[in-house]
Write a protein that holds these residues in place. Structure first.
Motif, mmCIF file in Angstrom:
data_model
loop_
_atom_site.group_PDB
_atom_site.id
_atom_site.type_symbol
_atom_site.label_atom_id
_atom_site.label_comp_id
_atom_site.label_asym_id
_atom_site.label_seq_id
_atom_site.Cartn_x
_atom_site.Cartn_y
_atom_site.Cartn_z
ATOM 1 N N GLU A 45 5.064 -16.574 2.031
ATOM 2 C CA GLU A 45 4.382 -15.861 1.129
ATOM 3 C C GLU A 45 3.805 -14.432 1.973
ATOM 4 O OE1 GLU A 45 0.216 -16.649 -1.358
ATOM 5 O OE2 GLU A 45 1.280 -18.337 -0.171
ATOM 6 N N ILE A 46 3.359 -14.545 3.049
ATOM 7 C CA ILE A 46 2.929 -13.542 4.069
ATOM 8 C C ILE A 46 4.003 -12.324 4.028
ATOM 9 C CG2 ILE A 46 2.366 -12.732 5.994
ATOM 10 C CD1 ILE A 46 1.124 -15.569 6.715
ATOM 11 N N ALA A 47 5.238 -12.791 3.886
ATOM 12 C CA ALA A 47 6.469 -11.658 4.168
ATOM 13 C C ALA A 47 6.545 -11.217 2.737
ATOM 14 C CB ALA A 47 7.803 -12.472 4.515
ATOM 15 N N GLY A 48 6.194 -12.159 1.672
ATOM 16 C CA GLY A 48 6.354 -11.335 0.315
ATOM 17 C C GLY A 48 5.256 -10.266 0.249
ATOM 18 N N TRP A 49 3.862 -10.816 0.234
ATOM 19 C CA TRP A 49 2.906 -9.900 0.294
ATOM 20 C C TRP A 49 3.018 -8.594 0.948
ATOM 21 C CZ3 TRP A 49 0.700 -9.897 -4.082
ATOM 22 C CH2 TRP A 49 0.456 -10.908 -4.669
ATOM 23 N N THR A 50 3.708 -8.721 2.369
ATOM 24 C CA THR A 50 3.665 -7.554 3.179
ATOM 25 C C THR A 50 4.788 -6.718 2.779
ATOM 26 O OG1 THR A 50 3.006 -8.971 4.966
ATOM 27 C CG2 THR A 50 4.254 -6.729 5.292
ATOM 28 N N SER A 51 5.950 -7.104 2.012
ATOM 29 C CA SER A 51 7.037 -6.528 1.514
ATOM 30 C C SER A 51 6.404 -5.672 0.239
ATOM 31 C CB SER A 51 8.247 -7.166 1.554
ATOM 32 O OG SER A 51 8.100 -8.084 0.503
ATOM 33 N N GLY A 52 5.704 -6.487 -0.533
ATOM 34 C CA GLY A 52 5.121 -5.833 -1.684
ATOM 35 C C GLY A 52 4.386 -4.430 -1.281
ATOM 36 N N VAL A 53 3.430 -4.638 -0.353
ATOM 37 C CA VAL A 53 2.591 -3.577 -0.106
ATOM 38 C C VAL A 53 3.569 -2.353 0.509
ATOM 39 C CG1 VAL A 53 0.648 -2.994 1.551
ATOM 40 C CG2 VAL A 53 0.358 -4.980 0.244
ATOM 41 N N LEU A 54 4.299 -2.712 1.369
ATOM 42 C CA LEU A 54 5.340 -1.693 2.111
ATOM 43 C C LEU A 54 5.972 -1.136 0.940
ATOM 44 C CD1 LEU A 54 6.506 -3.568 5.124
ATOM 45 C CD2 LEU A 54 4.919 -1.753 5.035
ATOM 46 N N LEU A 55 6.664 -1.791 -0.240
ATOM 47 C CA LEU A 55 7.385 -1.132 -1.340
ATOM 48 C C LEU A 55 6.354 -0.071 -2.030
ATOM 49 C CD1 LEU A 55 9.695 -0.686 -2.784
ATOM 50 C CD2 LEU A 55 9.226 -2.897 -4.094
ATOM 51 N N LEU A 56 5.003 -0.529 -2.276
ATOM 52 C CA LEU A 56 4.076 0.340 -2.872
ATOM 53 C C LEU A 56 3.682 1.670 -2.076
ATOM 54 C CD1 LEU A 56 2.199 0.736 -5.281
ATOM 55 C CD2 LEU A 56 0.326 -0.749 -3.964
ATOM 56 N N ALA A 57 3.584 1.393 -0.824
ATOM 57 C CA ALA A 57 3.492 2.596 -0.045
ATOM 58 C C ALA A 57 4.453 3.561 0.121
ATOM 59 C CB ALA A 57 3.016 2.101 1.468
ATOM 60 N N GLY A 58 5.782 3.056 0.062
ATOM 61 C CA GLY A 58 6.998 3.881 -0.123
ATOM 62 C C GLY A 58 7.111 4.601 -1.447
ATOM 63 N N THR A 59 6.749 3.842 -2.465
ATOM 64 C CA THR A 59 6.855 4.395 -3.689
ATOM 65 C C THR A 59 5.987 5.485 -3.697
ATOM 66 O OG1 THR A 59 7.574 2.299 -4.610
ATOM 67 C CG2 THR A 59 6.667 3.955 -6.302
ATOM 68 N N VAL A 60 4.605 5.217 -3.222
ATOM 69 C CA VAL A 60 3.444 6.461 -3.596
ATOM 70 C C VAL A 60 3.998 7.485 -2.823
ATOM 71 C CG1 VAL A 60 1.255 6.838 -2.827
ATOM 72 C CG2 VAL A 60 1.730 4.698 -4.181
ATOM 73 N N ARG A 61 4.352 7.376 -1.601
ATOM 74 C CA ARG A 61 4.954 8.427 -0.724
ATOM 75 C C ARG A 61 6.041 9.038 -1.344
ATOM 76 N NH1 ARG A 61 4.938 10.717 4.439
ATOM 77 N NH2 ARG A 61 6.997 11.048 5.107
ATOM 78 N N ALA A 62 6.922 8.535 -2.064
ATOM 79 C CA ALA A 62 8.212 9.242 -2.597
ATOM 80 C C ALA A 62 7.684 9.973 -3.610
ATOM 81 C CB ALA A 62 9.077 8.113 -2.688
ATOM 82 N N LEU A 63 6.707 9.314 -4.458
ATOM 83 C CA LEU A 63 6.274 10.151 -5.522
ATOM 84 C C LEU A 63 5.386 11.392 -5.049
ATOM 85 C CD1 LEU A 63 5.195 7.311 -7.933
ATOM 86 C CD2 LEU A 63 7.046 8.633 -8.172
ATOM 87 N N LEU A 64 4.715 11.336 -4.175
ATOM 88 C CA LEU A 64 3.905 12.432 -3.554
ATOM 89 C C LEU A 64 4.919 13.715 -3.033
ATOM 90 C CD1 LEU A 64 0.845 10.547 -1.921
ATOM 91 C CD2 LEU A 64 0.864 11.926 -4.013
ATOM 92 N N VAL A 65 5.814 13.178 -2.287
ATOM 93 C CA VAL A 65 6.783 14.176 -1.777
ATOM 94 C C VAL A 65 7.324 14.906 -2.847
ATOM 95 C CG1 VAL A 65 9.101 14.612 -0.705
ATOM 96 C CG2 VAL A 65 7.213 13.098 0.328
ATOM 97 N N VAL A 66 7.952 14.290 -3.961
ATOM 98 C CA VAL A 66 8.507 14.847 -4.975
ATOM 99 C C VAL A 66 7.675 16.118 -5.694
ATOM 100 C CG1 VAL A 66 9.368 14.318 -7.383
ATOM 101 C CG2 VAL A 66 10.146 13.102 -5.305
ATOM 102 N N ARG A 67 6.312 15.247 -6.140
ATOM 103 C CA ARG A 67 5.172 16.219 -6.481
ATOM 104 C C ARG A 67 4.917 17.493 -5.790
ATOM 105 N NH1 ARG A 67 -0.658 14.432 -8.711
ATOM 106 N NH2 ARG A 67 -1.226 16.258 -9.599
ATOM 107 N N CYS A 68 4.884 17.411 -4.483
ATOM 108 C CA CYS A 68 4.636 18.371 -3.666
ATOM 109 C C CYS A 68 5.960 19.494 -3.635
ATOM 110 C CB CYS A 68 4.431 18.206 -2.117
ATOM 111 S SG CYS A 68 2.586 17.379 -1.981
ATOM 112 N N ARG A 69 7.216 18.970 -3.650
ATOM 113 C CA ARG A 69 8.244 19.922 -3.879
ATOM 114 C C ARG A 69 8.148 20.522 -5.061
ATOM 115 N NH1 ARG A 69 12.856 16.150 -0.775
ATOM 116 N NH2 ARG A 69 12.086 16.343 1.228
ATOM 117 N N ARG A 70 8.000 20.011 -6.184
ATOM 118 C CA ARG A 70 7.946 20.493 -7.520
ATOM 119 C C ARG A 70 6.858 21.795 -7.583
ATOM 120 N NH1 ARG A 70 8.985 15.830 -11.994
ATOM 121 N NH2 ARG A 70 11.047 15.443 -11.325
ATOM 122 N N ALA A 71 5.920 21.506 -6.944
ATOM 123 C CA ALA A 71 4.669 22.406 -6.768
ATOM 124 C C ALA A 71 4.956 23.572 -6.254
ATOM 125 C CB ALA A 71 3.454 21.585 -6.251
ATOM 126 N N ARG A 72 5.899 23.659 -5.284
ATOM 127 C CA ARG A 72 6.305 24.837 -4.484
ATOM 128 C C ARG A 72 7.169 25.524 -5.412
ATOM 129 N NH1 ARG A 72 7.637 22.595 1.305
ATOM 130 N NH2 ARG A 72 5.953 21.859 1.880
#
Length: 72
Positions: A45-72
């Motif tokens: 269960e701990i591994a599941g929640w940790t991987s869920g939070v890490l996947l969310l952080a990675g998704t948010v980071r990827a979306l922010l990188v894409v958004r910043c590249r499009r703004a340029r």
């Protein structure tokens, strides 16, 4: 209604990460348990929640990188 626009995708990403992390931990712990006679499946269960939070952080980071590249 506006909250659901962000809450539902976030929840789906976290649940997907949870399911993947829980399954991988259970699978690996099952192999170790069979070989050494231990019980490591309680940490799934701990591994599941940790991987869920890490996947969310990675998704948010990827979306922010894409958004910043499009703004340029």
């Amino acid at each position: 209604m506006f909250v659901f626009l962000f809450a539902v995708p976030v929840l789906l990403v976290v649940v997907l990460g949870y399911v993947i992390g829980h399954a991988v931990w259970t699978w690996l712990a099952g192999m170790v348990d069979a070989g050494f006679g231990t019980s490591l499946t309680e940490g799934a269960e701990i591994a599941g929640w940790t991987s869920g939070v890490l996947l969310l952080a990675g998704t948010v980071r990827a979306l922010l990188v894409v958004r910043c590249r499009r703004a340029r």
